[in-house]
Design an enzyme around this catalytic site. Structure first.
Site, mmCIF file in Angstrom:
data_model
loop_
_atom_site.group_PDB
_atom_site.id
_atom_site.type_symbol
_atom_site.label_atom_id
_atom_site.label_comp_id
_atom_site.label_asym_id
_atom_site.label_seq_id
_atom_site.Cartn_x
_atom_site.Cartn_y
_atom_site.Cartn_z
ATOM 1 N N SER A 39 6.616 5.789 -1.819
ATOM 2 C CA SER A 39 5.919 6.665 -0.871
ATOM 3 C C SER A 39 4.644 6.059 -0.304
ATOM 4 O O SER A 39 4.092 6.588 0.656
ATOM 5 C CB SER A 39 5.572 7.985 -1.534
ATOM 6 O OG SER A 39 6.712 8.800 -1.547
ATOM 7 N N LYS A 55 4.612 5.489 3.324
ATOM 8 C CA LYS A 55 4.539 6.594 4.297
ATOM 9 C C LYS A 55 3.324 6.515 5.229
ATOM 10 O O LYS A 55 3.480 6.670 6.443
ATOM 11 C CB LYS A 55 4.592 7.943 3.575
ATOM 12 C CG LYS A 55 5.962 8.227 2.938
ATOM 13 C CD LYS A 55 5.887 9.436 2.010
ATOM 14 C CE LYS A 55 7.225 9.727 1.359
ATOM 15 N NZ LYS A 55 7.109 10.798 0.343
ATOM 16 N N TYR A 90 14.909 4.474 5.798
ATOM 17 C CA TYR A 90 13.918 5.075 4.887
ATOM 18 C C TYR A 90 14.046 4.496 3.471
ATOM 19 O O TYR A 90 13.050 4.127 2.845
ATOM 20 C CB TYR A 90 14.076 6.601 4.882
ATOM 21 C CG TYR A 90 13.198 7.286 3.859
ATOM 22 C CD1 TYR A 90 11.818 7.380 4.053
ATOM 23 C CD2 TYR A 90 13.735 7.802 2.677
ATOM 24 C CE1 TYR A 90 11.001 7.991 3.097
ATOM 25 C CE2 TYR A 90 12.934 8.411 1.717
ATOM 26 C CZ TYR A 90 11.564 8.492 1.933
ATOM 27 O OH TYR A 90 10.770 9.077 0.986
ATOM 28 N N TYR A 116 0.328 14.896 -2.648
ATOM 29 C CA TYR A 116 1.253 16.038 -2.716
ATOM 30 C C TYR A 116 0.557 17.307 -3.189
ATOM 31 O O TYR A 116 -0.522 17.642 -2.733
ATOM 32 C CB TYR A 116 2.458 15.711 -3.621
ATOM 33 C CG TYR A 116 3.029 14.359 -3.371
ATOM 34 C CD1 TYR A 116 3.552 14.047 -2.118
ATOM 35 C CD2 TYR A 116 3.031 13.387 -4.346
ATOM 36 C CE1 TYR A 116 4.082 12.804 -1.865
ATOM 37 C CE2 TYR A 116 3.555 12.136 -4.107
ATOM 38 C CZ TYR A 116 4.075 11.852 -2.865
ATOM 39 O OH TYR A 116 4.580 10.632 -2.619
ATOM 40 N N VAL A 170 6.388 6.730 -6.353
ATOM 41 C CA VAL A 170 7.054 6.905 -7.654
ATOM 42 C C VAL A 170 7.364 5.573 -8.341
ATOM 43 O O VAL A 170 7.723 5.548 -9.509
ATOM 44 C CB VAL A 170 8.347 7.752 -7.565
ATOM 45 C CG1 VAL A 170 8.041 9.195 -7.255
ATOM 46 C CG2 VAL A 170 9.317 7.157 -6.560
HETATM 47 N N1 GLN Z 1 11.857 6.844 -2.244
HETATM 48 C C1 GLN Z 1 11.252 7.940 -2.903
HETATM 49 C C2 GLN Z 1 11.883 9.248 -2.506
HETATM 50 O O1 GLN Z 1 12.086 9.486 -1.373
HETATM 51 C C3 GLN Z 1 9.788 7.974 -2.586
HETATM 52 C C4 GLN Z 1 9.094 9.155 -3.213
HETATM 53 C C5 GLN Z 1 7.758 8.854 -3.744
HETATM 54 O O2 GLN Z 1 7.372 7.704 -3.946
HETATM 55 N N2 GLN Z 1 7.013 9.884 -4.073
HETATM 56 O O3 GLN Z 1 12.227 10.056 -3.342
#
Ligand code: GLN
Length: 625
Positions: A87, A90, A211, A263, A281
């Protein structure tokens, strides 16, 4: 480790241990080391396993890196271990979309409100748009917009942008990508939800593929620190110097990181830590403190929100130990003024004749000099304008910007408005210390181009000298460089009688110099005295520092009476003539005329004392304002 959270009082009570000076590590590096040691003991949390490949991460891995905006990168622990960005991609992809597709397009498809939901929430806002680009729905929408515009090229464009943020070519992890691609049904569900709501136009599978790939780009804690520092630096990568994306895209990205980067922990995060951040994550945390630093950390064990546990601790420690909460700031605009005086207090180095001196003394408040330092921000310029208004109004204001490092856009706009106001009051503005054709010059000109009342000189002393000349002209004085003066007008010879002057004239030779000629050189034997008869000369140190400008009626090389070699250079500013007397002849003259000799030495002492007073005032002005 108590050291990490000590308050400022504790820091005062416990002076820096003397032994620390002998250690070679810079304090920030030692701080990161201390974090690494202390937080390695933290073993709670779980490695993400909903993407099966991620569960293979070594939970012991722990790396921290901090990049400064002058391009230095500190690293400790496993700062070069690669992991997937997840993430943390992003914010960069959002910024890329803003620049690539235009803010309108992106902002009308994706909101900027915090959702209060976990990252993978399948919920849209009241308009059926994603809440923000930091949750999966918003990020997938963002990638969808890029995909719709760039098609096959979308992933490569994203990878290249991420690489420019990191300052090196970033690879991607095939295994993690495949693993997420095989199991990522929740994200697919989000994709179809976006499609039914026309946020994604078509080809959900293609968008998801991009993605998943973008999430599998491999980075290290060091890369993340540099990427964060680029965000903190208005989009300029501090290591490569490249402007990666526009300041607009970067500032809006930091905005959504602030409100939604962590988040459903975002509110708590910004309340406690106060640094825009983003987690992934894969175990990474990226924190970007605008105008200060970028931090990257890697440790795979996550808390219930999906944020790296040790990473959070590192950010907490950094923020509290160095008091970095971005909303806990102050600034004293008064520091921008380093000196503020008029020509009565500190004139130029031009040695002037009595008539000019009298005019300038009668109008000493007519020229005001304000020396500025640091960043000219809105508050700094505002403070200067008020300071100016509080005094008798000068006819000319010299702003010395020599020590000014930059001007903010707000500061520049206010400068232009202030100059306009001064023009309306018939006050001439002189700028010194900015080289023409420099970046600073361009940015200044951008705002002040049409203003007629603005002059500029690179050297402050030249600017003050020019301003003084204007005052002399305005009050009836004229500076006639072609005028020829007699020995009797020389202050050094003040008080000599006619016979003494005639005797002195008989041992003088009159010589002529072309404009630009070097009359004296540093290091030459000091064996001639010069009485400038017409024209002008200037005295400089070998490094170019101008000590004085002299016009007809003044002596130079007179230090030969005291020193044996020349300590400065003298150049003719224009065609000049001088009475010159050999030191040995002059000494004979002094022996023959003891009374004249005594007068001359007294005059010399007076001239040197005057110069010393001016020099001391200049030093004093800078240290006491
Ligand atoms: N690739 C992960 C997902 O879409 C990224 C989520 C994250 O890092 N919080 O679930």
């Amino acid at each position: 480790m108590p050291g990490l959270r000590c308050t400022s009082e504790a820091m005062i009570a416990q002076p820096f241990p003397a032994s620390a000076w002998t250690r070679s590590k810079p304090p920030l590096l030692r701080f990161l080391d201390a974090c690494l040691n202390e937080f390695s003991a933290e073993t709670a949390g779980h490695v993400a396993d909903y993407i099966p490949e991620l569960s293979k991460a070594d939970p012991a891995h722990f790396g921290i890196s901090l990049a400064t905006l002058d391009g230095h990168v500190y690293e400790v622990g496993d700062s070069r271990v690669p992991f997937t960005i997840q993430s943390m991609s992003k914010p960069f992809v959002f910024a890329l979309a803003l620049d690539l597709l235009g803010a309108n397009k992106v902002e009308s498809a994706i909101g900027v409100e915090p959702s209060g939901d976990p990252f993978n929430s399948i919920r849209l806002n009241a308009e059926n748009h994603p809440f923000n680009p930091m949750v999966n729905a918003g990020a997938i929408a963002c990638t969808g917009l890029i995909h719709a515009s760039k098609g096959e090229e979308a992933f490569e464009q994203i990878r290249l942008a991420l690489s420019r943020f990191a300052g090196r070519d970033l690879a991607f992890d095939e295994a993690v990508y495949t693993s997420e691609s095989q199991t990522g049904d929740r994200n697919r569900a989000i994709g179809y939800l976006l499609k039914t709501n026309a946020v994604i136009s078509d080809n959900v599978a293609g968008v998801l593929d991009v993605y998943f790939r973008q999430c599998a780009v491999l980075v290290t804690a060091r890369d993340i620190a540099v990427m964060a520092a680029t965000l903190a630096n208005r989009g300029v990568n501090p290591v490569t110097g490249e402007q990666v994306l526009t300041p607009y895209a970067i500032s809006r990205t930091l905005s959504v990181m602030t409100s939604s980067g962590m988040y459903d922990y975002a509110g708590e995060w910004i309340y406690r830590i106060g640094i825009p951040a983003k987690s992934g994550v894969g175990g990474g945390i990226l924190a970007a403190l605008p105008a200060r630093l970028g931090l990257g950390s890697y440790s795979p064990k996550l808390d219930k929100h999906g944020n790296s546990l040790r990473g959070i601790k590192v950010c907490e420690a950094l923020s509290s130990h160095y008091d970095l909460h971005m909303l806990n700031r102050s600034d004293d605009a008064r520091n921008a003024v380093i000196a503020d005086y008029d020509i009565g207090k500190s004139p130029s180095r031009r040695v002037r004749r009595q008539q000019e001196r009298d005019i300038l003394a009668a109008h000493e408040h007519a020229v005001r000099v304000i020396e500025l330092v640091g960043v000219l921000s809105l508050s700094a310029v505002d403070y200067v304008t008020r300071r100016l208004a509080g005094q008798p109004r000068p006819q000319i204001v010299v702003f010395d910007l020599h020590r000014v490092t930059s001007t903010t856009r707000a500061g520049a706009r206010l400068i232009a408005e202030a100059f306009e106001e001064l023009a309306a009051l018939d006050v001439t503005v002189v700028i010194s210390g900015v080289r023409r054709a420099s970046r600073e010059w361009d940015s200044l000109r951008e705002w002040t181009a049409e203003l007629k009342n603005v002059r500029d000189f690179y050297l402050l002393d030249t600017a003050i000298e020019w301003a003084e000349d204007q005052i002399v002209y305005r009050y009836g004085g004229s500076i006639d460089f072609h005028e020829t003066t007699e020995l009797s007008e020389q202050p050094l010879l003040d008080g000599l009688d006619a016979e003494e002057l005639t005797d002195l004239a008989s041992i003088c030779a009159v010589r002529t110099y072309q404009s630009g000629a070097k009359i004296l050189s540093t290091g030459d034997p000091a064996d001639v005295l010069f009485f400038l008869r017409s024209g002008a000369v200037h005295v400089t140190l070998p490094d170019g520092v101008r000590l004085a400008t002299l016009t007809a009626g003044m002596a130079f090389g007179e230090m030969a009476l005291i020193e044996t070699t020349r300590s400065a250079d003298v150049f003719a500013d224009m065609a000049a003539t001088a009475f010159e007397v050999q030191l040995k002849d002059f000494e004979r003259f002094r022996r023959q005329h003891p009374r004249a000799s005594e007068r001359i030495m007294r005059n010399l002492a007076q001239l040197l004392a005057d110069r010393l007073i001016v020099a001391n005032t200049k030093v004093d002005i800078l240290t006491s304002t």
